[in-house]
Design an enzyme around this catalytic site. Structure first.
Site, PDB file in Angstrom:
ATOM      1  N   HIS A   1      -0.293   1.092  10.720  1.00  0.00           N
ATOM      2  CA  HIS A   1      -1.609   0.431  10.745  1.00  0.00           C
ATOM      3  C   HIS A   1      -1.490  -1.053  10.362  1.00  0.00           C
ATOM      4  O   HIS A   1      -1.779  -1.943  11.144  1.00  0.00           O
ATOM      5  CB  HIS A   1      -2.547   1.105   9.736  1.00  0.00           C
ATOM      6  CG  HIS A   1      -2.794   2.554   9.939  1.00  0.00           C
ATOM      7  ND1 HIS A   1      -3.434   3.050  11.042  1.00  0.00           N
ATOM      8  CD2 HIS A   1      -2.495   3.632   9.165  1.00  0.00           C
ATOM      9  CE1 HIS A   1      -3.543   4.360  10.944  1.00  0.00           C
ATOM     10  NE2 HIS A   1      -2.972   4.735   9.805  1.00  0.00           N
ATOM     11  N   ASP A   2      -1.106  -1.287   9.105  1.00  0.00           N
ATOM     12  CA  ASP A   2      -1.186  -2.653   8.570  1.00  0.00           C
ATOM     13  C   ASP A   2      -0.169  -3.614   9.201  1.00  0.00           C
ATOM     14  O   ASP A   2      -0.497  -4.797   9.418  1.00  0.00           O
ATOM     15  CB  ASP A   2      -1.040  -2.630   7.044  1.00  0.00           C
ATOM     16  CG  ASP A   2      -2.215  -1.913   6.375  1.00  0.00           C
ATOM     17  OD1 ASP A   2      -3.284  -1.831   7.010  1.00  0.00           O
ATOM     18  OD2 ASP A   2      -2.051  -1.432   5.246  1.00  0.00           O
TER      19      ASP A   2
END
Ligand code: BDR
Ligand code: CA
Length: 335
Positions: free
Chosen positions: A260-261
């Site tokens: 995600h990040d």
């Protein structure tokens, strides 16, 4: 804007460095994102600001310090921010393990060569963004990887800091995808929906990496093996973190931990790997059932102008190849 010399095949080339502040709640994928950003000479990481999110603030701060120490980039300051969301009670994310780093953070008390700064993260953000707004430094790209409490509080205290923000590139939201913290909402947005709405409506250009994108950036066994084969302690740390994330079982559908990040920095470094669409995005803050839902208006039905580029697809092989190469650089003297 500062420049950096990159080694190219036929000589050196100079590129402008993008000044960034990373707001984060490490977090397994946050940790990998920090390692990626710190290893990227195109990014000038001004600071890391920690916030309550995946685990309580004491632990996200400790984890940010641990990751900075492991990276060797101890010159980058780390600030502690908010210990809870604006209005809602904190809800933590079990999928990162009790320590937030899949068991690799220890008790958070390992000796460090440098601690956190004394200034509060929100005061730091306001100070630096005011400097940028006054033209005393280049405008800053904010990279939130967590609930948006720190950024929102800075904007509430000092709305004119928006003039010091180049853009906000954040991980959060779920559009066509179902949420991961509720059927309607993604974790970072549901954790502090009111903060998210403050940020989404602040007027700064937004680039959003939602679950629709990040669920296509899976750390498959093959990709994990590639990262481990980069063969230095930092790359192995990244591979261990992602293996722990897989073993904790964070994912509906399987296939590997979604990065995600790190997608935030993937886009900053290689926007050509990504595709998306402009629209008007707002956050549901009234209905408890739909709390944190990220609504997008693609067609102008609300009459509101577009405020975000919503990323929806990527070349995942290219993204992982680039990530692996950057982690490999930790093994070189000039990394
Ligand atoms: C987001 O929530 C957190 O658990 C991850 O670190 C990421 O920022 C994904 O929904
Ligand atoms: Ca995060």
């Amino acid at each position: 804007m500062r420049t950096v010399r990159l080694h190219a095949g036929k000589g050196d080339i100079f590129v402008k460095r993008i000044p960034v502040i990373i707001d984060t709640d490490p977090g397994i994928d946050d940790a990998v994102a920090l390692l990626l950003a710190l290893a990227s000479p195109e990014l000038d990481v001004l600071a890391i600001t920690a916030v309550s999110g995946n685990v309580p603030l004491e632990r996200t701060l400790a984890n940010a310090l641990i990751v900075r120490e492991r990276s060797g980039f101890t010159g980058v300051p780390v600030y502690a921010g908010c210990s809870r969301p604006l209005l809602r009670a904190p809800e933590y994310a079990a999928c990162h393990g009790a320590d937030g780093l899949g068991g690799m953070g220890g008790d958070g008390a390992a000796p460090l060569s440098r601690g956190a700064e004394e200034e509060h993260a929100v005061r730091f953000l306001i100070r630096v963004l005011h400097e940028a707004a006054r033209g005393e430094r280049p405008r800053v790209t904010l990279c939130p990887l967590a609930p948006l409490t720190n950024i929102a509080l800075a904007l509430i205290q000092a709305p004119d800091i928006v003039n010091g923000i180049e853009r906000i590139v954040l991980m959060g939201g779920a559009f066509a995808e179902q949420g991961n913290a509720s059927p309607c909402a993604e974790f970072n947005i549901l954790s502090d929906p009111h903060a998210a709405q403050v940020v989404f409506s602040c007027g700064a250009p937004l680039v959003i990496a939602p679950l629709d994108l990040t669920r296509k950036a899976l750390a498959t066994s093959e990709r994990l093996a590639g990262i481990r084969a980069a063969g230095n302690p930092v790359a192995e740390f990244a591979a261990d973190l992602l293996t722990a994330g897989r073993d904790i079982g964070s994912l509906p559908g399987g296939g590997g931990v979604p990065l995600h990040d790190p997608a935030v920095f993937g886009w900053l470094l290689h926007p050509e790997y990504f595709s998306g669409r402009e629209g008007y995005v707002a956050v549901e803050c009234a209905s408890e059932r739909c709390m944190g839902y990220t609504m997008v208006d693609w067609f102008g039905q609300t009459g509101q102008p577009s405020n975000a580029l919503v990323l929806t697809d990527l070349d995942a092989d290219a993204f992982f190849a680039d990530l692996t190469e950057r982690l490999r650089a930790y093994g070189r003297n000039d990394a």
